[in-house]
Design an enzyme around this catalytic site. Structure first.
Site, PDB file in Angstrom:
ATOM      1  CE1 TYR A  16      -3.652   2.749   0.765  1.00 21.29           C
ATOM      2  CE2 TYR A  16      -2.003   3.382   2.519  1.00 21.29           C
ATOM      3  CZ  TYR A  16      -3.134   3.696   1.745  1.00 21.29           C
ATOM      4  OH  TYR A  16      -3.955   4.818   2.085  1.00 21.29           O
ATOM      5  CG  ASP A  40      -6.669   9.595   5.760  1.00 22.90           C
ATOM      6  OD1 ASP A  40      -6.441  10.719   6.395  1.00 22.90           O
ATOM      7  OD2 ASP A  40      -6.296   9.201   4.895  1.00 22.90           O
ATOM      8  CG  ASP A 100       5.693  12.315  10.872  1.00 22.34           C
ATOM      9  OD1 ASP A 100       6.322  11.537  10.161  1.00 22.34           O
ATOM     10  OD2 ASP A 100       6.442  13.004  11.605  1.00 22.34           O
ATOM     11  CG  ASP A 103      -2.904   4.670   7.064  1.00 23.61           C
ATOM     12  OD1 ASP A 103      -3.223   5.731   7.581  1.00 23.61           O
ATOM     13  OD2 ASP A 103      -2.921   4.469   5.830  1.00 23.61           O
TER      14      ASP A 103
END
Length: 131
Positions: A16, A40, A100, A103
């Site tokens: 990814y 997100d 930064d 996930d």
């Protein structure tokens, strides 16, 4: 079918990041399950389904050169989940910046991303020197 192993999760999550780094939006979207959700950053209303997810990535990655790299190892569990720290470098409002992020992803039995939650806020954004 079984959920991906911890080693498979590590490989999928590293892949990814590689795809984000090269800006391959179509390949990123193909990593998602049809009914996937993206938060997100985490806490925002979830984005549902591949069509909305594709639009999200086109908006976020389609506007300019974005670089991404892991900043630590992918942590993976035995139930098809993982987390990874990484950095995204981009130009934001005309200024080179770095973000930064952590996930957290959950994969389905086909190795597709079922949920993705990105943890970041403006406190994780830093200005970079132009190169």
């Amino acid at each position: 079918m079984n959920l991906p192993t911890a080693q498979e999760v590590q490989g999928l999550m590293a892949r990814y990041i590689e795809l984000v780094d090269v800006g391959d939006i179509e390949a990123i979207v193909q990593m998602y399950a049809d009914d996937a959700t993206v938060e997100d950053p985490f806490g925002q209303p979830p984005i549902h389904g591949r069509e909305q997810i594709a639009a999200f990535y086109r908006q976020g990655l389609g506007g300019g050169k974005v670089r991404a790299c892991l900043t630590g190892p992918v942590r993976a569990s035995h139930n098809g989940c993982g987390a990874m720290p990484f950095r995204v470098e981009m130009v934001w409002n005309g200024q080179p910046c770095a973000l930064d992020v952590i996930d957290v992803m959950r994969f389905d039995e086909h190795g597709r991303i079922q949920t993705m939650q990105a943890y970041w806020s403006e406190v994780n954004l830093s200005v970079r020197e132009p190169q």
